[in-house]
Design a protein around this motif. Structure first.
Motif: not given
Length: 216
Positions: A59-71, A210-212
């Motif tokens: 889920x963290x990996x998917x969230x990071x990809x989500x952040x990439x797209x959104x940002x 904190x989400x590392x």
């Protein structure tokens, strides 16, 4: 207790050995049962924790990809809106209208020195050992410390920057050429983008969520 002692005393050596063997067998069986129960409980706990960790990792990996797209989308909108500097290399922050939530995209880089840095360090060390060591041992030790390499065998960016602060102190060609080569050998490689999330608390101060996932 006396009855047990008397009855045991009345047993023959063979009977005592049989009794002892039986007791040892019971103790081994008990110990084995306790071992099996412990290991079963331990394995069940590990399975539950690791299963949850795997799910969170995914889920963290998917969230990071989500952040990439959104940002990335936000960066494009900011650029079109004129709120993002033209020389921005990808790092920026956005805050909501109420000034209570903030997301920051951080551009994480890694300093790298190529093969020219080896020759540069040789020239500088040669100059320092030849011209500075006998004259000013303290200055020699300070400047040499800036050339120390880390555990990975790489020069430390912060230390090299401290070395440049002394650039104008000496005119020796080895010193000048060494600093020139270090500068030319340097490049800053993009490792990826990191993200910071903040919310404003009741006290009006920003608090980090904190989400590392820098290694993802």
């Amino acid at each position: 207790m006396q009855t047990q002692e008397l009855s045991t005393a009345e047993l023959s050596t063979s009977e005592l050995e049989q009794l002892l063997a039986k007791r040892k067998k019971e103790e081994r069986a008990k110990a084995e049962k306790e071992k099996v129960e412990y290991e079963k409980g331990r394995d069940e706990m590990i399975t539950k924790v690791i299963t949850t960790a795997k799910a969170l990792f995914r889920e963290l990996g998917e969230f990071k990809q989500f952040c990439h797209i959104e940002m990335d989308n936000q960066a494009l909108k900011l650029s079109e809106y004129g709120k993002l500097r033209s020389n921005s290399k990808g790092g920026f922050s956005v805050t909501d209208s109420e000034d209570t939530m903030r997301v920051t995209r951080r551009r994480d880089t890694e300093p790298v020195w190529d093969e020219r840095s080896t020759k540069a360090v040789e020239l500088i060390k040669d100059f320092l050992g030849d011209a500075i060591k006998k004259r000013d041992i303290k200055m020699y030790e300070i400047l040499m410390s800036f050339l120390e390499r880390n555990a990975a065998g790489e020069l430390e960016y912060g230390r090299v920057m401290d070395l440049y602060k002394h650039e104008d102190k000496f005119d020796d060609p080895r010193w000048k050429e060494g600093l020139k080569l270090i500068k030319e050998s340097f490049s800053n490689h993009l490792k990826g983008y990191g993200y910071e999330f903040k919310v404003k608390g009741d006290d009006g101060k920003w608090q980090n969520l904190y989400l590392n996932f820098s290694s993802l």
